[in-house]
Design a protein around this motif. Structure first.
Motif, PDB file in Angstrom:
ATOM      1  N   PRO A  24       0.810  -1.226   0.000  1.00 31.44           N
ATOM      2  CA  PRO A  24       0.000   0.000   0.000  1.00 31.44           C
ATOM      3  C   PRO A  24       0.841   1.274   0.000  1.00 31.44           C
ATOM      4  O   PRO A  24       0.470   2.276  -0.618  1.00 31.44           O
ATOM      5  CB  PRO A  24      -0.827  -0.124   1.282  1.00 31.44           C
ATOM      6  N   GLU A  25       1.976   1.261   0.708  1.00 33.55           N
ATOM      7  CA  GLU A  25       2.843   2.434   0.724  1.00 33.55           C
ATOM      8  C   GLU A  25       3.458   2.679  -0.648  1.00 33.55           C
ATOM      9  O   GLU A  25       3.598   3.833  -1.090  1.00 33.55           O
ATOM     10  CB  GLU A  25       3.935   2.260   1.778  1.00 33.55           C
ATOM     11  N   LEU A  26       3.823   1.600  -1.325  1.00 36.31           N
ATOM     12  CA  LEU A  26       4.362   1.719  -2.675  1.00 36.31           C
ATOM     13  C   LEU A  26       3.296   2.238  -3.632  1.00 36.31           C
ATOM     14  O   LEU A  26       3.587   3.005  -4.551  1.00 36.31           O
ATOM     15  CB  LEU A  26       4.885   0.359  -3.146  1.00 36.31           C
ATOM     16  N   GLU A  27       2.071   1.828  -3.409  1.00 38.42           N
ATOM     17  CA  GLU A  27       0.953   2.330  -4.217  1.00 38.42           C
ATOM     18  C   GLU A  27       0.887   3.858  -4.155  1.00 38.42           C
ATOM     19  O   GLU A  27       0.749   4.530  -5.182  1.00 38.42           O
ATOM     20  CB  GLU A  27      -0.360   1.730  -3.715  1.00 38.42           C
ATOM     21  N   THR A  28       0.996   4.419  -2.954  1.00 37.90           N
ATOM     22  CA  THR A  28       0.947   5.871  -2.772  1.00 37.90           C
ATOM     23  C   THR A  28       2.073   6.556  -3.542  1.00 37.90           C
ATOM     24  O   THR A  28       1.862   7.582  -4.211  1.00 37.90           O
ATOM     25  CB  THR A  28       1.057   6.229  -1.277  1.00 37.90           C
ATOM     26  N   ARG A  29       3.267   5.987  -3.471  1.00 34.03           N
ATOM     27  CA  ARG A  29       4.407   6.570  -4.170  1.00 34.03           C
ATOM     28  C   ARG A  29       4.209   6.526  -5.685  1.00 34.03           C
ATOM     29  O   ARG A  29       4.512   7.493  -6.391  1.00 34.03           O
ATOM     30  CB  ARG A  29       5.685   5.812  -3.796  1.00 34.03           C
ATOM     31  N   LEU A  30       3.716   5.412  -6.187  1.00 31.42           N
ATOM     32  CA  LEU A  30       3.506   5.273  -7.628  1.00 31.42           C
ATOM     33  C   LEU A  30       2.424   6.228  -8.132  1.00 31.42           C
ATOM     34  O   LEU A  30       2.548   6.808  -9.216  1.00 31.42           O
ATOM     35  CB  LEU A  30       3.140   3.822  -7.961  1.00 31.42           C
ATOM     36  N   VAL A  31       1.362   6.381  -7.349  1.00 36.41           N
ATOM     37  CA  VAL A  31       0.301   7.316  -7.734  1.00 36.41           C
ATOM     38  C   VAL A  31       0.868   8.733  -7.809  1.00 36.41           C
ATOM     39  O   VAL A  31       0.603   9.479  -8.769  1.00 36.41           O
ATOM     40  CB  VAL A  31      -0.877   7.246  -6.735  1.00 36.41           C
TER      41      VAL A  31
END
Length: 213
Positions: A24-31
């Motif tokens: 989920p943290e990586l999701e935020t960075r990618l977004v």
């Protein structure tokens, strides 16, 4: 998004392990990166894996992302069509994957179309986008936008070129390092299969004397 029935037995266990890899943290960075890289006209998705999947499923954002890493007029995907037809959207995902590999993302880091379309492996989608971001950061050609701490810069490979004379000298050096059999002989060697002669310690032959016949 295609509808899928529940998974049972081994397939369900495998799917649960795949889903545990989603970050989920990586999701935020990618977004954040995609929004900065593609421009301000994109709408931010709600947090969550399913929302992230839905945001990317049409393939339009992915195509815009890869195009943004090229100079104007040199984009790999010349026309990005808006369509709700399934095969058109899957075609755009495939175009992105091909362009990402040509850009430098290794095939082992490329997700499969169904991984995104059917949500089979969104962790693989994250892996591809991370590899793409790292590749863009490493190229350092002025087209990457965003925080440079979002991705790891890849180590550059320094390829050395050798002339034909240097290669010839190198082959000669390796030959000498392997040693030489000059002056060697088979004197004193016993052929394979020859039986060993066993003698008693008090035998005349053992002491270097020949017995009389």
């Amino acid at each position: 998004m295609a509808n899928r029935g529940p998974s049972y037995g081994l397939s369900r266990e495998v799917q649960e392990k795949i889903e545990q890899k989603y970050d989920p943290e990586l999701e935020t960075r990618l977004v954040e990166w995609i929004l900065v890289q593609c421009g301000d006209d994109l709408e931010r998705p709600e947090p969550g894996k399913q929302n992230f999947q839905k945001w990317l499923t049409s393939g339009t954002i992915l195509c815009r992302l890869i195009n943004s890493l090229y100079p104007r007029g040199e984009e790999p995907i010349k026309k990005i069509t808006e369509s709700k037809m399934v095969f058109k959207q899957m075609e755009k995902i495939s175009q992105f994957l091909q362009a990402a590999e040509e850009y430098g993302v290794t095939r082992g880091d490329i997700f499969q179309t169904v991984d995104l379309w059917e949500g089979k492996d969104m962790a693989a989608v994250q892996r591809t986008l991370m590899a793409l971001g790292s590749e863009a950061l490493t190229k350092d050609d002025g087209h990457y936008r965003g925080d440079k701490d979002w991705f790891h810069r890849k180590a550059k490979v320094h390829k050395r070129e050798f002339s034909e004379d240097q290669l010839r000298q190198g082959r000669s050096l390796i030959g000498l390092q392997m040693g030489s059999n000059r002056g060697a002989s088979q004197s004193g060697m016993v052929g394979y299969g020859t039986p060993r002669q066993i003698m008693r310690h008090d035998s005349p032959r053992h002491n270097g004397h020949q017995s009389n016949p």
